[in-house]
Design an enzyme around this catalytic site. Structure first.
Site, PDB file in Angstrom:
ATOM      1  N   ASP A   1      42.383  42.763  34.155  1.00 48.23           N
ATOM      2  CA  ASP A   1      42.297  44.136  34.439  1.00 48.23           C
ATOM      3  C   ASP A   1      43.821  44.497  35.009  1.00 48.23           C
ATOM      4  OD1 ASP A   1      39.740  44.317  34.171  1.00 48.23           O
ATOM      5  OD2 ASP A   1      39.148  44.502  36.185  1.00 48.23           O
TER       6      ASP A   1
ATOM      7  N   ASP B   1      45.002  46.393  37.236  1.00 44.17           N
ATOM      8  CA  ASP B   1      45.080  46.695  38.369  1.00 44.17           C
ATOM      9  C   ASP B   1      45.381  45.535  39.384  1.00 44.17           C
ATOM     10  OD1 ASP B   1      42.465  46.267  38.385  1.00 44.17           O
ATOM     11  OD2 ASP B   1      41.968  48.265  39.400  1.00 44.17           O
TER      12      ASP B   1
ATOM     13  N   TRP C   1      30.958  51.401  34.138  1.00 50.71           N
ATOM     14  CA  TRP C   1      31.317  50.197  34.915  1.00 50.71           C
ATOM     15  C   TRP C   1      30.195  49.370  35.233  1.00 50.71           C
ATOM     16  CZ3 TRP C   1      29.707  49.026  39.711  1.00 50.71           C
ATOM     17  CH2 TRP C   1      30.593  48.095  40.259  1.00 50.71           C
TER      18      TRP C   1
ATOM     19  N   GLU D   1      29.173  43.705  32.663  1.00 53.15           N
ATOM     20  CA  GLU D   1      29.429  42.839  31.751  1.00 53.15           C
ATOM     21  C   GLU D   1      30.090  41.672  32.275  1.00 53.15           C
ATOM     22  OE1 GLU D   1      33.123  44.568  33.099  1.00 53.15           O
ATOM     23  OE2 GLU D   1      31.339  45.377  32.623  1.00 53.15           O
ATOM     24  N   ASP D   2      30.631  41.423  33.339  1.00 49.49           N
ATOM     25  CA  ASP D   2      31.160  40.371  33.961  1.00 49.49           C
ATOM     26  C   ASP D   2      30.055  39.135  34.223  1.00 49.49           C
ATOM     27  OD1 ASP D   2      34.032  40.806  33.697  1.00 49.49           O
ATOM     28  OD2 ASP D   2      33.660  41.883  35.788  1.00 49.49           O
TER      29      ASP D   2
ATOM     30  N   MET E   1      44.737  44.255  44.792  1.00 52.48           N
ATOM     31  CA  MET E   1      44.387  45.601  43.509  1.00 52.48           C
ATOM     32  C   MET E   1      45.055  46.843  44.050  1.00 52.48           C
ATOM     33  SD  MET E   1      40.859  47.165  43.105  1.00 52.48           S
ATOM     34  CE  MET E   1      40.092  45.805  42.260  1.00 52.48           C
TER      35      MET E   1
ATOM     36  N   HIS F   1      43.019  52.823  43.427  1.00 52.93           N
ATOM     37  CA  HIS F   1      42.700  54.062  42.650  1.00 52.93           C
ATOM     38  C   HIS F   1      41.542  54.666  42.873  1.00 52.93           C
ATOM     39  CE1 HIS F   1      40.540  51.785  39.944  1.00 52.93           C
ATOM     40  NE2 HIS F   1      41.258  50.845  40.097  1.00 52.93           N
TER      41      HIS F   1
ATOM     42  N   ARG G   1      37.973  56.126  41.091  1.00 48.00           N
ATOM     43  CA  ARG G   1      37.382  55.449  39.842  1.00 48.00           C
ATOM     44  C   ARG G   1      37.679  56.323  38.584  1.00 48.00           C
ATOM     45  NH1 ARG G   1      33.283  52.326  39.017  1.00 48.00           N
ATOM     46  NH2 ARG G   1      32.909  52.162  41.386  1.00 48.00           N
TER      47      ARG G   1
END
Length: 379
Positions: free
Chosen positions: A223, A225, A285, A288-289, A315, A318, A320
């Protein structure tokens, strides 16, 4: 009578003197040829040169011994001929020496510094990052100049509307990867349009496009971030699929649960193909992981992780993203991984590349990946 005897005696003396002179002359000639035998070797070279008249591109030299030049002697010719005729000494080899093969890169590079200070208050520009990393070549590629890495690593980032985060990521990761002696290329997979975001499908696209660009055998999925806080967290592939981001500040630097595989992970090409890549049907969101973790364990592999003190990440805070709302179907899909992983993955991937642009610090691949299927009506 006495005069006749005297004449004969003189005649004998003259003959003896002449004979002595002749012997002396012969001795001198023998000594002369012995001393100057090296000089007279020029005749053989001259004759050899004449015998090479049929050779292509040969050079021939002709000498006029009766040139009429004042004080021209055979000895002076011998003195100058050494400069005119080809030397019998072997010519120097002008071929550049073959470079020595580089040694293998060490498992733990010597230039690592350990814990890093990561902050996001400074303004970062791409021009600054480029100045700080002059050895990174077009497309965000780098190869260690002093050793031979065992792996070639593609770093793949799913992306949309995160330009400021990308600057921080490039600022911190390029120096870390170079110190780790990684042979790498960075690929930003940009989802065009404003439809629902699909992280895992973008990662599949990144794998597919990266292997078209170079012969990668290791893939790091990150990712944009997440920044590692320790450069001893080595970004290469291991015997088992690797989960790098195991201790984020977001979760109090702890693993949130045993099956967590989010943030930053790595698989070899063989491992990636064994699980049929990642699922394509997780729109929005989450989920998937966990599906990827299930694919790994269902295929007889185990997740490897660094020490919790090394696998720490910060991280970039931010809000969403719009059109990346939580996927309400993620829980039912996770439970069905065993039935879907053979038909949903890299083997069923469909997308369209709109553009590929190679910038000094990364390669940007903009793609269209479609839209999520309509959700079934409740009740």
């Amino acid at each position: 009578m006495s005069r006749l005897m005297l004449g004969r005696t003189l005649e004998r003396i003259c003959k003896a003197v002449l004979l002595l002179c002749l012997v002396h002359f012969l001795i001198m000639m023998i000594l002369y040829f012995d001393v100057y035998s090296q000089r007279f070797d020029i005749f053989s070279r001259f004759n050899n040169g004449r015998g090479a008249n049929n050779s292509r591109g040969a050079h021939h030299y002709y000498y006029n011994f009766s040139s009429g030049r004042p004080n021209t002697t055979f000895a002076s010719y011998l003195a100058t001929a050494d400069h005119l005729l080809p030397s019998t000494k072997p010519e120097a080899n002008h071929t550049p020496p073959t470079p020595k093969p580089l040694p293998p890169c060490p498992e733990v590079p010597l230039g690592l510094v350990g814990r890093l200070l990561i902050e996001f208050s400074s303004q970062i520009t791409l021009e600054r990052v480029q100045r700080e990393n002059p050895n990174v070549t077009e497309g965000g590629k780098y190869t260690p100049p002093d050793c031979r890495p065992k792996q070639k690593v593609a770093i793949i980032i799913p992306f949309r509307h995160r330009d400021n985060h990308l600057k921080y990521w490039l600022h911190y990761l390029h120096p870390v990867l170079r110190r780790q002696k990684i042979d790498y290329g960075i690929y930003i997979i940009n989802q065009l349009g404003e439809d629902t975001f699909n992280r895992a499908k973008l990662l599949n696209v990144g794998y597919t496009e990266a292997i078209k660009d170079a012969e990668y055998n290791c893939f790091i999925f990150s990712d944009v971030d997440l920044i590692p806080m320790d450069d001893r967290n080595l970004y290469h592939c291991y015997d088992q699929p690797r989960h790098f981001a195991i201790a984020m500040d977001k979760f109090g630097f702890r693993l949130p649960y045993a099956g967590y595989f989010g943030g930053v992970s790595g698989l070899s090409k063989k491992q990636f193909l064994k699980i049929n890549g990642f699922p394509n049907e997780y729109w929005g969101w989450g989920g998937e992981d966990d599906d990827i973790y299930n694919r790994i364990t269902l295929n007889g592999m185990k997740v490897s992780r660094p020490d919790v003190r090394i696998g720490r990440y910060r991280m970039i805070k931010h809000e969403r993203d719009k059109h990346n709302e939580p996927n309400p179907q993620r829980f039912s899909k996770i439970q069905n991984t065993k039935n879907t992983m053979r038909k949903d993955g890299i083997s069923s991937l469909m997308y369209r590349v709109v553009s590929i642009k190679k910038y000094p610090l990364y390669t940007n691949i903009s793609v269209e990946i479609g839209k999520p299927p309509p959700r079934p009506l409740k009740g």
